[in-house]
Design a protein around this motif. Structure first.
Motif, mmCIF file in Angstrom:
data_model
loop_
_atom_site.group_PDB
_atom_site.id
_atom_site.type_symbol
_atom_site.label_atom_id
_atom_site.label_comp_id
_atom_site.label_asym_id
_atom_site.label_seq_id
_atom_site.Cartn_x
_atom_site.Cartn_y
_atom_site.Cartn_z
ATOM 1 N N SER A 48 -22.913 -4.735 -5.644
ATOM 2 C CA SER A 48 -23.157 -6.106 -5.173
ATOM 3 C C SER A 48 -24.165 -6.819 -6.056
ATOM 4 N N TRP A 51 -22.293 -8.059 -9.052
ATOM 5 C CA TRP A 51 -21.509 -9.242 -8.685
ATOM 6 C C TRP A 51 -22.400 -10.469 -8.557
ATOM 7 N N GLN A 71 -28.440 -12.257 1.337
ATOM 8 C CA GLN A 71 -27.307 -12.627 0.505
ATOM 9 C C GLN A 71 -27.579 -13.953 -0.209
#
Length: 410
Positions: A48, A51, A71
């Motif tokens: 993650s 990404w 996030q």
């Protein structure tokens, strides 16, 4: 419609734009590859995280940080956009400086020294004239003009060496860069403008806001709240438009480009080549010095006066800006904004991921190299050129298409 698109594609200007866009795209893809490789080589970076790094490279300017869940949040980030425009302001000016010289056949690598001289004079005027006696607006104008003239005078030195002694302007610019660095260091060292109140900032010059002199926001602070943006970006854009008009619509611009294309032919045509060489470098220096004035007169930050250890990167960064814009003054506006965006993206990578901002330096480096090879990219877009033998070959005599009605020779 198809013929219109084909005609548009065949234009040289279109191929130049496409070559620049291809350079940018390849640079971004190389950045993505670096992010992936670095992420795979470190146990501290998860899938993650990789990404997140990839997304920030392409759209970091729209990142709003991390939400409560950890996030990445996306949307309109007024602060980042405003800071991007603020950082683009001096880049536009130094990009124009390199572009104007290149259009006239000269390579101005002296923008850092010209930028430093503009810094010296603009700050000295902005801080040396008390705003209690002279209106702050008038001081700002004097400081900006002074910075431009200082850069012009410093740029004219390698111009004169080139025009009258035929000394390569690159060598002359390198020498004047370091002369400017040491001169600025000495001048500020003996000045009374050093910030000695804070021990950690003893080597810094006061912000121009210390004297009440700063660039007005012109309403941009309402559009981009909490950012450093000010009216300097609008001034830089107007100057870029004026430079475009000067170089493409005036006699002086024609003479400057004629000297750049062929100095001896221009002289034969009655153009004073020596005068125009000096004028070209002076104009380039004026733009670089004006970029320094716009940056420091914003009042956003102090100037670190001990410059002898390194030259300001903003001067050298004008080179990739001009290369990517193919030395087009209007194109410089957009390439400068793009380079400033990468700078903000680098900060986002450092603050929001385990990566550092040097990845964006890799991207810029790749783009610069590809911009230098833009001619090769344009040749690939054009296709294999015809050879002289093929172009001049006589058509076959027995081909019916080369005779009138398939019989009499055309």
């Amino acid at each position: 419609m198809k013929n219109t698109l084909l005609n548009l594609y065949e234009k040289d200007a279109t191929k130049k734009v496409l070559a620049s866009l291809i350079s940018i795209l390849i640079g971004l893809l190389v950045g993505v590859i670096v992010v992936i490789l670095v992420g795979l080589s470190k146990d501290t970076i998860t899938g993650s995280g990789i990404w997140d790094g990839v997304r920030l490279i392409f759209a970091g300017i729209l990142s709003k940080g991390r939400n409560a869940a950890g996030q990445l949040a996306w949307g309109y980030n007024a602060q980042s956009l405003g800071n991007m425009l603020f950082r683009a302001t001096p880049l536009i000016m130094t990009g124009l400086s390199v572009a104007v010289a290149y259009k006239t056949g000269l390579f101005n690598i002296g923008a850092p020294g010209q930028y430093l001289m503009g810094t010296l004079v603009s700050l000295m005027i902005a801080l040396g004239i008390p705003s209690t006696s002279v209106p702050a607006g008038l001081i700002w104008i004097l400081a900006f003009v002074g910075g431009c003239l200082a850069g012009a005078a410093w740029g004219a030195i390698p111009g004169m060496l080139k025009a009258f002694l035929n000394i390569n302007e690159v060598l002359a610019c390198i020498m004047t860069n370091w002369l400017a660095a040491n001169l600025v260091t000495w001048a500020f060292d003996v000045s009374n403008f050093k910030n000695v109140v804070e021990n950690t900032k003893a080597g810094y010059i006061y912000k121009t806001s210390f004297n009440g002199v700063e660039t007005p926001k012109l309403g941009l602070d309402k559009i981009f709240p909490n950012s450093q943006v000010n009216g300097g970006i609008l001034i830089a854009i107007v100057i870029a438009i004026l430079v475009y008009i000067l170089m493409t619509k005036t006699t002086m611009g024609y003479q400057l480009k004629a000297c750049g294309s062929n100095r001896h032919a221009a002289r034969y045509a009655g153009i004073n080549d020596k005068r125009n060489i000096v004028l070209s470098m002076a104009l380039a220096g004026c733009l670089a010095g004006g970029g320094a004035a716009l940056y420091w007169l914003s009042g956003n930050t102090e100037f670190y006066w001990s410059t002898y250890q390194s030259l300001p990167a903003i001067g050298f960064n004008g080179i990739p800006v001009a290369l990517l814009a193919v030395s087009n003054p209007i194109g410089v506006i957009f390439t400068a904004i793009f380079m400033a965006m990468l700078d903000i993206v680098g900060q986002q990578l450092t603050g929001l991921t385990a990566y550092n901002e040097y990845i964006t330096d890799v991207i810029i480096s790749v783009i610069v190299y590809l911009s230098a090879f833009s001619l090769v990219i344009r040749m690939l877009l054009t296709g294999k050129p015809k050879t002289a033998s093929n172009a001049n070959a006589e058509p076959p005599m027995n081909n019916p298409q080369n005779t009138k009605e398939g019989g009499e020779q055309a």
